[in-house]
Each structure stands twice: as C-alpha cells, then as structure tokens.
Design a protein around this motif. Structure first.
Motif, PDB file in Angstrom:
ATOM      1  N   GLU A 126       0.672  -1.336   0.064  1.00  0.00           N
ATOM      2  CA  GLU A 126      -0.067   0.052   0.021  1.00  0.00           C
ATOM      3  C   GLU A 126       0.991   1.181   0.003  1.00  0.00           C
ATOM      4  OE1 GLU A 126      -2.114   0.005   3.629  1.00  0.00           O
ATOM      5  OE2 GLU A 126      -3.691  -1.707   2.896  1.00  0.00           O
ATOM      6  N   ASP A 127       1.948   1.189   0.573  1.00  0.00           N
ATOM      7  CA  ASP A 127       2.779   2.253   0.697  1.00  0.00           C
ATOM      8  C   ASP A 127       3.866   2.454  -0.343  1.00  0.00           C
ATOM      9  OD1 ASP A 127       1.629   2.714   3.385  1.00  0.00           O
ATOM     10  OD2 ASP A 127       2.804   1.505   4.297  1.00  0.00           O
ATOM     11  N   GLY A 128       3.861   1.548  -1.458  1.00  0.00           N
ATOM     12  CA  GLY A 128       4.851   1.603  -2.542  1.00  0.00           C
ATOM     13  C   GLY A 128       5.554   0.295  -2.561  1.00  0.00           C
ATOM     14  N   TRP A 129       6.701   0.379  -3.412  1.00  0.00           N
ATOM     15  CA  TRP A 129       7.611  -0.721  -3.348  1.00  0.00           C
ATOM     16  C   TRP A 129       8.455  -1.039  -2.269  1.00  0.00           C
ATOM     17  CZ3 TRP A 129       6.525  -4.456  -6.942  1.00  0.00           C
ATOM     18  CH2 TRP A 129       5.673  -3.832  -8.137  1.00  0.00           C
ATOM     19  N   GLU A 130       8.861  -2.225  -1.720  1.00  0.00           N
ATOM     20  CA  GLU A 130       9.791  -2.413  -0.700  1.00  0.00           C
ATOM     21  C   GLU A 130      10.644  -3.334  -1.301  1.00  0.00           C
ATOM     22  OE1 GLU A 130       8.157  -4.306   2.808  1.00  0.00           O
ATOM     23  OE2 GLU A 130       6.796  -2.336   3.307  1.00  0.00           O
ATOM     24  N   LEU A 135       9.299   1.677 -12.561  1.00  0.00           N
ATOM     25  CA  LEU A 135       8.167   1.254 -11.522  1.00  0.00           C
ATOM     26  C   LEU A 135       8.124   2.480 -10.288  1.00  0.00           C
ATOM     27  CD1 LEU A 135       9.028  -2.457 -10.981  1.00  0.00           C
ATOM     28  CD2 LEU A 135       7.270  -1.433 -12.301  1.00  0.00           C
ATOM     29  N   GLY A 136       9.142   3.407 -10.347  1.00  0.00           N
ATOM     30  CA  GLY A 136       9.027   4.248  -9.210  1.00  0.00           C
ATOM     31  C   GLY A 136       9.948   3.610  -8.175  1.00  0.00           C
ATOM     32  N   ALA A 137      10.907   2.702  -7.972  1.00  0.00           N
ATOM     33  CA  ALA A 137      11.311   2.021  -7.041  1.00  0.00           C
ATOM     34  C   ALA A 137      12.871   1.971  -7.256  1.00  0.00           C
ATOM     35  CB  ALA A 137      10.824   0.445  -7.200  1.00  0.00           C
ATOM     36  N   SER A 138      13.465   2.823  -7.865  1.00  0.00           N
ATOM     37  CA  SER A 138      14.753   2.861  -8.290  1.00  0.00           C
ATOM     38  C   SER A 138      15.459   3.256  -6.728  1.00  0.00           C
ATOM     39  CB  SER A 138      15.212   3.997  -8.982  1.00  0.00           C
ATOM     40  OG  SER A 138      14.820   5.180  -8.909  1.00  0.00           O
TER      41      SER A 138
END
Length: 185
Positions: free
Chosen positions: A11-15, A175-178
């Motif tokens: 829910e808070d983004g990528w981990e 993905l916005g997870a860099s």
C-alpha cells in the motif's frame, strides 16, 4: 557477476530486499521465497541479472502461477540461476523430455561468474544442446517468456525487449522503485 532482488508492492509503494539464490533450486522454491516477502499476497517481482549477459523477471501475484520473462534464454541456460527460470513450459518442451538444461551442467561457459567467453558466442538463432541419446534440442538466443509481464506496471513489452545491460535499474526506475532498489544493491 549476479544481482538478485525482490520488489514487493505494498500500500505504501515498493519495498526491496536483496535475495540469496544459493538455496533456491527450482522455480517453485523461488516463488515460495517471493510469497514470503509479501504476506498480503501483493505483487512481488524477482529481478535477476547477470551483468552484461541476461536478465530475468519473475512475477508472483498471490497464489497464481509465476510469470517469467528472460531476456536471452541461451545465455541464461549457461547460468545456474538462469536454469531456475528456464522451465520446460517456458521453452515449449514436454515435461517428459530429457532435461536439456541438465546437459548444460557439463558445459557451463564461465559467464555465470561474470567472465566473458567470446570464443563460444554464436551468431546462430539457437544454441544446440546435445542431450542423453545424442539428439539436439534448441534453446533460443533472445527473449522467452511473457513480454507483457510488466505492462500494467508501466513497462510495455516494447520497452522490456529494448532494455540495456542495466535492465534491473531501468525496470526499477520505471516502477518508481529505484531508490528502494538502490538500498539493497
């Protein structure tokens, strides 16, 4: 040199978490490892790359079967980690056939340790692998699997096929997870 990481969507983004694949022997083991990273059955991506040679993406959505994309099957077939991803189904083989990838264990080319072997590079479309009774089976040079694996996450098939040697970072960026991936790199 290899790099493998898990990206779990929450829910808070990528981990992100780095992962050791030394104890992973099958795709099922890898899927179980990914599911453990997301107890809420969210999407988990396993990103694996062998620097300059190939990359793979395994997507786990809850209890669904894993979806796989490998950028170069022939290069991955010469790698112990690539063997995990190259299932009979992915390569279009009947499960009862001789295991072509087991035959490759006898002839790993050294690139799994980050070395290059230009002498063994073929310009042919398929690498011929001799198995059991002397028959040859083909492992294609080039991508195999589901090229639409990341479509709904913002990486279209065309973009996935065009990724460079830095594919894992490029996927994470899309993905916005860099930033979270960089913490485990």
């Amino acid at each position: 040199m290899y790099f493998a990481a898990l990206l779990a969507r929450t829910e808070d983004g990528w981990e992100a978490s780095d992962t050791e694949l030394d104890d992973v022997e099958t795709l099922s083991d890898l899927a179980d490892l990914a599911r453990e990273a997301s107890p809420d059955e969210d999407t988990v991506l396993v990103l694996i790359e062998q620097e300059g040679s190939w990359f793979g993406v395994v997507r786990i959505d809850g209890e669904e079967d894993p979806r796989i994309y490998v950028s170069d099957a022939a290069a991955a077939a010469r790698s112990s980690y690539g063997e995990i991803l190259l299932t009979d189904e992915l390569l279009g083989r009947d499960p009862g056939d001789e295991d072509v990838l087991d035959a490759l264990d006898l002839d790993l080319d050294g690139t799994e340790d980050g070395e290059t072997d230009d002498e063994n590079q073929d310009d042919d479309q398929e690498a011929q692998v001799v198995v059991g009774g002397g028959s040859a089976e083909a492992v294609p040079h080039g991508p195999v699997g589901d090229p639409g694996i990341l479509d709904d996450l913002g990486v279209a098939e065309k973009e996935l096929r065009a990724l460079s040697e830095d594919a894992v970072n490029e996927i994470a960026e899309a993905l916005g997870a860099s930033e979270v991936l960089e913490t485990v790199r």
